[in-house]
Write a protein that holds these residues in place. Structure first.
Motif, PDB file in Angstrom:
ATOM      1  N   GLN A 159       9.845   7.354  -4.876  1.00  9.37           N
ATOM      2  CA  GLN A 159       9.992   8.428  -5.853  1.00  9.37           C
ATOM      3  C   GLN A 159       9.230   9.683  -5.436  1.00  9.37           C
ATOM      4  OE1 GLN A 159       8.850   7.301  -9.833  1.00  9.37           O
ATOM      5  NE2 GLN A 159       9.024   9.393 -10.637  1.00  9.37           N
ATOM      6  N   PHE A 160       8.070   9.491  -4.774  1.00 10.27           N
ATOM      7  CA  PHE A 160       7.237  10.632  -4.383  1.00 10.27           C
ATOM      8  C   PHE A 160       7.258  10.865  -2.869  1.00 10.27           C
ATOM      9  CE2 PHE A 160       5.565   9.192  -8.459  1.00 10.27           C
ATOM     10  CZ  PHE A 160       5.477  10.387  -9.157  1.00 10.27           C
ATOM     11  N   LYS A 161       8.227  10.233  -2.184  1.00  7.43           N
ATOM     12  CA  LYS A 161       8.384  10.407  -0.736  1.00  7.43           C
ATOM     13  C   LYS A 161       7.106  10.035   0.022  1.00  7.43           C
ATOM     14  CE  LYS A 161      12.032  13.916  -0.983  1.00  7.43           C
ATOM     15  NZ  LYS A 161      12.334  13.661  -2.414  1.00  7.43           N
ATOM     16  N   LEU A 162       6.506   8.920  -0.404  1.00 11.74           N
ATOM     17  CA  LEU A 162       5.315   8.388   0.239  1.00 11.74           C
ATOM     18  C   LEU A 162       5.679   7.183   1.106  1.00 11.74           C
ATOM     19  CD1 LEU A 162       2.961   8.571  -2.873  1.00 11.74           C
ATOM     20  CD2 LEU A 162       2.943  10.131  -0.915  1.00 11.74           C
ATOM     21  N   ALA A 212       1.114   6.202  -8.054  1.00 15.53           N
ATOM     22  CA  ALA A 212       1.735   6.829  -6.890  1.00 15.53           C
ATOM     23  C   ALA A 212       1.608   8.350  -6.951  1.00 15.53           C
ATOM     24  CB  ALA A 212       3.208   6.422  -6.813  1.00 15.53           C
ATOM     25  N   GLU A 213       1.695   8.900  -8.155  1.00 23.08           N
ATOM     26  CA  GLU A 213       1.605  10.352  -8.310  1.00 23.08           C
ATOM     27  C   GLU A 213       0.229  10.868  -7.904  1.00 23.08           C
ATOM     28  OE1 GLU A 213       2.840  13.775 -11.564  1.00 23.08           O
ATOM     29  OE2 GLU A 213       2.434  11.728 -12.257  1.00 23.08           O
ATOM     30  N   VAL A 214      -0.821  10.095  -8.158  1.00 28.46           N
ATOM     31  CA  VAL A 214      -2.171  10.501  -7.760  1.00 28.46           C
ATOM     32  C   VAL A 214      -2.261  10.595  -6.242  1.00 28.46           C
ATOM     33  CG1 VAL A 214      -4.617   9.894  -7.794  1.00 28.46           C
ATOM     34  CG2 VAL A 214      -3.229   9.522  -9.825  1.00 28.46           C
ATOM     35  N   VAL A 215      -1.668   9.629  -5.532  1.00 29.74           N
ATOM     36  CA  VAL A 215      -1.653   9.678  -4.069  1.00 29.74           C
ATOM     37  C   VAL A 215      -0.852  10.889  -3.595  1.00 29.74           C
ATOM     38  CG1 VAL A 215      -0.958   8.482  -1.955  1.00 29.74           C
ATOM     39  CG2 VAL A 215      -1.921   7.182  -3.859  1.00 29.74           C
ATOM     40  N   ALA A 216       0.293  11.140  -4.244  1.00 25.73           N
ATOM     41  CA  ALA A 216       1.150  12.265  -3.851  1.00 25.73           C
ATOM     42  C   ALA A 216       0.442  13.605  -4.050  1.00 25.73           C
ATOM     43  CB  ALA A 216       2.446  12.234  -4.653  1.00 25.73           C
ATOM     44  N   SER A 217      -0.449  13.668  -5.040  1.00 29.69           N
ATOM     45  CA  SER A 217      -1.178  14.913  -5.304  1.00 29.69           C
ATOM     46  C   SER A 217      -2.446  15.028  -4.474  1.00 29.69           C
ATOM     47  CB  SER A 217      -1.522  15.006  -6.793  1.00 29.69           C
ATOM     48  OG  SER A 217      -2.425  13.963  -7.163  1.00 29.69           O
ATOM     49  N   HIS A 218      -2.689  14.052  -3.562  1.00 23.68           N
ATOM     50  CA  HIS A 218      -3.833  14.044  -2.650  1.00 23.68           C
ATOM     51  C   HIS A 218      -5.169  13.909  -3.379  1.00 23.68           C
ATOM     52  CE1 HIS A 218      -1.002  15.134   0.485  1.00 23.68           C
ATOM     53  NE2 HIS A 218      -0.621  16.191  -0.231  1.00 23.68           N
ATOM     54  N   MET A 219      -5.117  13.309  -4.586  1.00 25.46           N
ATOM     55  CA  MET A 219      -6.345  13.029  -5.316  1.00 25.46           C
ATOM     56  C   MET A 219      -6.866  11.633  -5.001  1.00 25.46           C
ATOM     57  SD  MET A 219      -6.905  15.826  -6.908  1.00 25.46           S
ATOM     58  CE  MET A 219      -8.146  15.381  -8.122  1.00 25.46           C
ATOM     59  N   GLY A 220      -6.116  10.870  -4.242  1.00 22.25           N
ATOM     60  CA  GLY A 220      -6.497   9.539  -3.794  1.00 22.25           C
ATOM     61  C   GLY A 220      -5.758   9.242  -2.500  1.00 22.25           C
ATOM     62  N   GLU A 221      -6.326   8.347  -1.671  1.00 22.68           N
ATOM     63  CA  GLU A 221      -5.713   8.058  -0.373  1.00 22.68           C
ATOM     64  C   GLU A 221      -4.681   6.937  -0.429  1.00 22.68           C
ATOM     65  OE1 GLU A 221      -8.426   8.500   3.281  1.00 22.68           O
ATOM     66  OE2 GLU A 221      -9.780   7.797   1.702  1.00 22.68           O
ATOM     67  N   VAL A 222      -4.897   5.978  -1.310  1.00 20.91           N
ATOM     68  CA  VAL A 222      -4.058   4.779  -1.278  1.00 20.91           C
ATOM     69  C   VAL A 222      -4.077   4.095  -2.638  1.00 20.91           C
ATOM     70  CG1 VAL A 222      -6.025   3.427  -0.412  1.00 20.91           C
ATOM     71  CG2 VAL A 222      -3.690   2.563  -0.078  1.00 20.91           C
ATOM     72  N   THR A 223      -2.967   3.443  -2.974  1.00 19.50           N
ATOM     73  CA  THR A 223      -2.926   2.585  -4.153  1.00 19.50           C
ATOM     74  C   THR A 223      -2.095   1.358  -3.839  1.00 19.50           C
ATOM     75  OG1 THR A 223      -2.590   2.566  -6.548  1.00 19.50           O
ATOM     76  CG2 THR A 223      -0.852   3.567  -5.230  1.00 19.50           C
ATOM     77  N   LEU A 224      -2.344   0.281  -4.556  1.00 22.03           N
ATOM     78  CA  LEU A 224      -1.570  -0.954  -4.391  1.00 22.03           C
ATOM     79  C   LEU A 224      -0.398  -0.883  -5.368  1.00 22.03           C
ATOM     80  CD1 LEU A 224      -1.463  -3.758  -2.987  1.00 22.03           C
ATOM     81  CD2 LEU A 224      -2.694  -4.665  -4.957  1.00 22.03           C
ATOM     82  N   LEU A 231       0.834  -1.186   0.000  1.00 19.51           N
ATOM     83  CA  LEU A 231       0.000   0.000   0.000  1.00 19.51           C
ATOM     84  C   LEU A 231       0.877   1.247   0.000  1.00 19.51           C
ATOM     85  CD1 LEU A 231      -2.650  -1.086   2.673  1.00 19.51           C
ATOM     86  CD2 LEU A 231      -2.689  -1.460   0.186  1.00 19.51           C
ATOM     87  N   ILE A 232       0.624   2.149  -0.939  1.00 26.44           N
ATOM     88  CA  ILE A 232       1.312   3.433  -1.007  1.00 26.44           C
ATOM     89  C   ILE A 232       0.360   4.486  -0.462  1.00 26.44           C
ATOM     90  CG2 ILE A 232       2.289   5.173  -2.537  1.00 26.44           C
ATOM     91  CD1 ILE A 232       3.185   2.969  -4.404  1.00 26.44           C
ATOM     92  N   VAL A 233       0.804   5.178   0.597  1.00 21.39           N
ATOM     93  CA  VAL A 233      -0.061   6.135   1.284  1.00 21.39           C
ATOM     94  C   VAL A 233       0.738   7.376   1.651  1.00 21.39           C
ATOM     95  CG1 VAL A 233      -1.591   4.342   2.209  1.00 21.39           C
ATOM     96  CG2 VAL A 233       0.399   5.069   3.530  1.00 21.39           C
ATOM     97  N   ASP A 234       0.009   8.432   1.965  1.00 19.20           N
ATOM     98  CA  ASP A 234       0.646   9.665   2.426  1.00 19.20           C
ATOM     99  C   ASP A 234       1.248   9.445   3.818  1.00 19.20           C
ATOM    100  OD1 ASP A 234       0.441  12.455   3.939  1.00 19.20           O
ATOM    101  OD2 ASP A 234       0.528  12.853   1.789  1.00 19.20           O
TER     102      ASP A 234
END
Length: 306
Positions: A244-247, A224-236, A163-166
């Motif tokens: 790469q996005f410091k997540l 991952a970029e969508v999560v980094a831009s706060h347009m989504g909470e999590v991705t697999l 899981l990739i998350v903020d």
């Protein structure tokens, strides 16, 4: 009498070996169709094909024992699933291969249609075992959809999938069960990641009504970029995509990423240049620094096609 014949039935009908049937189908010299990954041969068209050969028009059985016709020329394109290390290696090796990454299932279908020299795959088959089992990754899918193709399936790497998350919400995500009610960044339907996500959600008892999906992301990096831009909470996703996005990255499982390669293309200069680079110290160092990759068995053969 059925309308279609199986590979074995056709071999018995023509009194040839099944391997010869696969060769005839792969080179387009015999009428055939594919259903659910299996080759089927329309009986009426086969009988007409045989009759043409007996009439001496150069088709049918008269051609079955002749020298094979040239197979369709495969373009120098790498298909299938996007992987950050693979993407980097193809460019860094200067092998000259173009890429069209649009998911494992898309790549497998295009490979079967001779639209590229190779495809990256990470397709899970839960009926073949757990995620740590070799047999559960890619082999069954290749057997079903590329059984007649002269190909080889070789290991590229085992990868960490999680899981990739903020970072500010990382403590809220420990397992797939924590995705209930969350805004998830999915992948396109053809992606191996999406099929795996849907399997894991179902195992956790989470249905489509229990979470919200954003628009699909078409690559690991995009997700991952969508999560980094706060347009989504999590991705697999993959560990290097999170880095790469410091997540934050929460490991869930390991998966095997393989390369499905046309046997003829394997020996041609572009693939040889790429494979040689994958054996270099530069490649090994990059895999280590990116994180989340185990390339111990890179090049191990898992399946050989017709």
């Amino acid at each position: 009498m059925t309308e279609y014949m199986t590979t074995k039935e056709l071999a018995d009908f023509l009194r040839i070996k099944q391997r010869k049937v696969y060769d005839l189908a792969a080179t387009g010299r015999i009428p055939c169709s594919r259903a659910m990954g299996k080759l089927l041969f329309p009986r009426a068209e086969i009988e007409a094909w045989v009759a043409r050969g007996m009439a001496g028009d150069g088709g049918g059985m008269a051609a079955a024992g002749a020298a094979p016709q040239p197979a369709k020329v495969r373009p120098g394109v790498f298909l299938g699933s996007h992987d950050p290390l693979l993407d980097w290696a193809l460019r860094q090796s200067r092998c000259g291969l173009a890429t069209f990454f649009d998911g494992s299932a898309d790549g497998l279908e295009r490979f079967a249609n001779a639209e590229g020299m190779a495809a990256g795959l990470h397709m899970f088959d839960p009926e073949a075992g757990g995620s740590d089992d070799d047999a559960a990754w890619n082999i069954g899918w290749v057997r079903r959809y590329a059984e007649a193709a002269p190909c080889v399936l070789v290991e590229f790497a085992w990868r960490e999938r999680g899981l990739i998350v903020d970072p500010t919400t990382a403590d809220q995500f420990k397992s797939i069960a924590d995705l209930r009610g969350r805004l998830i960044v999915p992948r396109q339907a053809e992606a191996g990641t999406q099929a795996l996500l849907e399997h894991l959600l179902a195992e956790a008892g989470i249905g489509p009504e229990d979470c919200v999906m954003t628009e699909p992301a078409r690559t690991e990096t995009d997700a991952a970029e969508v999560v980094a831009s706060h347009m989504g909470e999590v991705t697999l996703g993959l560990r290097p995509s999170a880095a790469q996005f410091k997540l934050e990255f929460v490991p869930i499982l390991r998966e095997r990423f393989d390369l499905l390669v046309d046997r003829k293309a394997w020996f041609e200069p572009p693939m040889q240049a790429f494979l040689a680079f994958c054996r270099s110290e530069e490649f090994r160092f990059k895999a280590k620094t990116m994180g989340g990759y185990d390339i111990t068995d890179l090049g191990k053969v898992h399946f050989v096609g017709a």
